[in-house]
Design an enzyme around this catalytic site. Structure first.
Site, PDB file in Angstrom:
ATOM      1  CB  SER A 240     -17.903 -65.353 -14.211  1.00  0.00           C
ATOM      2  OG  SER A 240     -18.274 -65.233 -15.581  1.00  0.00           O
ATOM      3  CE  LYS A 241     -18.407 -72.515 -10.962  1.00  0.00           C
ATOM      4  NZ  LYS A 241     -19.298 -73.510 -10.339  1.00  0.00           N
ATOM      5  NE  ARG A 242     -20.800 -63.795 -17.765  1.00  0.00           N
ATOM      6  CZ  ARG A 242     -20.299 -62.867 -18.567  1.00  0.00           C
ATOM      7  NH1 ARG A 242     -20.056 -63.159 -19.829  1.00  0.00           N
ATOM      8  NH2 ARG A 242     -20.050 -61.651 -18.104  1.00  0.00           N
TER       9      ARG A 242
END
Length: 468
Positions: A240-242
């Site tokens: 994911s973006k994190r």
């Protein structure tokens, strides 16, 4: 054996993410290592979500990574008439049929099947209907899928994958408005472009079974399928973006060199023995489907930085300077002046070692990129106390008479330190402060040689005359 042809076929609905970049790299390596072709197709059939900006971002990302493609970029949307032609050909030969079932009828069928505990896979009542009973109403064209038996995918990564045909529906080929669906378009495009190897994410594995039905019905040879596991975050969860599921352009803005990025992405889910660091020629020679792991790879920024550092150290100086300029432009940072470029060229030998990213290299090059008079940081100011400034003032005439070679400078410094009743280590801190305005720098001698005699002495004189 026919020449290898691979393709990368992204949808232009957003940036080129790291998973897509790795898929492109695997296709590029496989084709280039076998003297084949690597093609690029933009799957822009979703007109509502496809944007020119996203297409441009994909092309820019591939260009930065150095993944050159053969021939023109193919637009899938532009080939819609050809896709429809194949659907009608399948209809004419009985491999497909017209289905007049409405959305409401399909929903009602599924609801009832759910209530009765049966499979909700839709079975069209129009599959074997007499054409004489066809109403004058909108219809879709569906592929006639075998109702029994199995579809076997001999996958280059996953091995033999078997799917029962009664688990596959009669998929739609053409919508009621005459537009082709993605699943048809992919097969027609891959066939027409001569693609021999379809290397893509394993989220497409189930699609392969359905797409093979079109190949079989058309009498076309099947490509070699290779479905590669997706990339997970360091914690083993879906990326994911994190975790860093960013656009490839962001990695360029972070200052990772493209060669290091290629090396890292190649190792992300593929291996060649214990080799970690390798160049493009080695990667192309070694890359094979058998080396791709079945388990998802995990993103590891420390490993990425380590490989990038090795590639920076091994890079050609002129190529590295060019990449630095591209990085500054991508990150919207000020461009280098001609004098700064010249300084970097002279200093690259002492800047490349142990810099893991381009920003780290530029930080080491602070002494080259800064203009005089320098503004020393707090630690450098502390090193320029009155006693140290006096020593620098005494040192300047000694340097004026020195020839500007490392051997001569080291000798001059050693003699001067002895005359001062100290060791060179004690002189290093004020010299660093004078030459760079910082306490942590490349070696004093490297800085003096890179700056040149006139500039180095000027900086030492200015530091000696300063008041902190």
């Amino acid at each position: 054996m026919s020449a290898v042809v691979t393709r990368f076929a992204p949808s232009p609905t957003g940036y080129l993410h790291i998973g897509g970049a790795r898929t492109a790299l695997f296709n590029w390596l496989y084709a280039r290592g076998r003297g084949g072709k690597f093609l690029l197709r933009i799957e822009d059939t979703d007109r509502a979500r496809s944007t020119p900006e996203a297409t441009a971002a994909i092309l820019t990302g591939l260009d930065w990574l150095g993944l050159d493609h053969d021939g023109e970029v193919v637009s899938q949307f532009g080939r819609a008439p050809r896709h429809a032609e194949v659907a009608h050909q399948l209809l004419a030969q009985g491999a497909a049929y017209k289905c007049f079932a409405t959305q409401e009828e399909i929903a009602a069928f599924r609801d009832k099947a759910k209530e009765e505990g049966r499979s909700t896979l839709f079975r069209s009542p129009w599959r074997d209907a007499d054409a004489a009973t066809h109403p004058d109403a909108p219809f879709v064209i569906r592929l006639r899928t075998p109702e029994d038996g199995e579809t076997v995918i001999e996958d280059g990564v996953q091995g033999r994958v078997t799917i029962r045909n009664d688990q596959l529906d009669d998929m739609i080929l053409l919508r009621s408005d005459g537009t082709p669906v993605y699943m048809l378009a992919v097969v027609v495009d891959d066939h027409d472009m001569g693609v021999t190897h379809v290397i893509r994410g394993d989220d497409h594995l189930n699609n392969a079974a359905r797409q093979m039905g079109i190949y079989t019905a058309m009498g076309w040879p099947l490509p070699v399928y290779a479905h590669i596991p997706l990339i997970h975050g360091p914690d083993g969860k879906k990326l994911s973006k994190r975790h860093g599921a960013l656009g490839v352009d962001e990695y360029q803005k972070f200052g990772y060199p493209a060669a290091g990025m290629r090396n890292y992405l190649a190792r992300l889910g593929w291996s060649h023995g214990d080799d970690e660091f390798f160049d493009d020629a080695q990667a192309q020679a070694w890359f094979d489907l058998s080396g791709i792991n079945k388990a998802p790879a995990r993103l590891d920024f420390k490993k990425l930085e380590n490989l990038c550092g090795q590639h920076i150290a091994a890079a050609d100086d002129a190529a590295l300077l060019h990449e630095i300029e591209a990085y500054l432009a991508a990150a919207a940072l000020p461009a280098l002046s001609d004098a700064q470029k010249d300084g970097l060229k002279r200093g690259m030998y002492c800047l490349k070692e142990r810099a893991k990213t381009l920003p780290e290299l530029l930080d080491k090059a602070h002494f080259i990129l800064s203009e005089v008079p320098l503004e020393p940081d707090a630690k450098a100011r502390a090193a320029l106390d009155p006693v140290s400034r006096g020593i620098l003032a005494t040192l300047t005439p000694q340097l004026q008479g020195a020839s500007w070679s490392r051997e001569e400078l080291e000798g001059t410094m050693a003699e001067f330190a002895e005359a001062q009743g100290t060791k060179f280590g004690k002189l290093a801190a004020p010299l660093r402060a004078a030459l760079a305005g910082r306490a942590v720098t490349p070696s004093v001698f490297d800085m003096m040689l890179v700056l040149g005699k006139e500039e180095a002495i000027l900086r030492i004189e200015q530091a000696a005359a300063s008041e902190t």
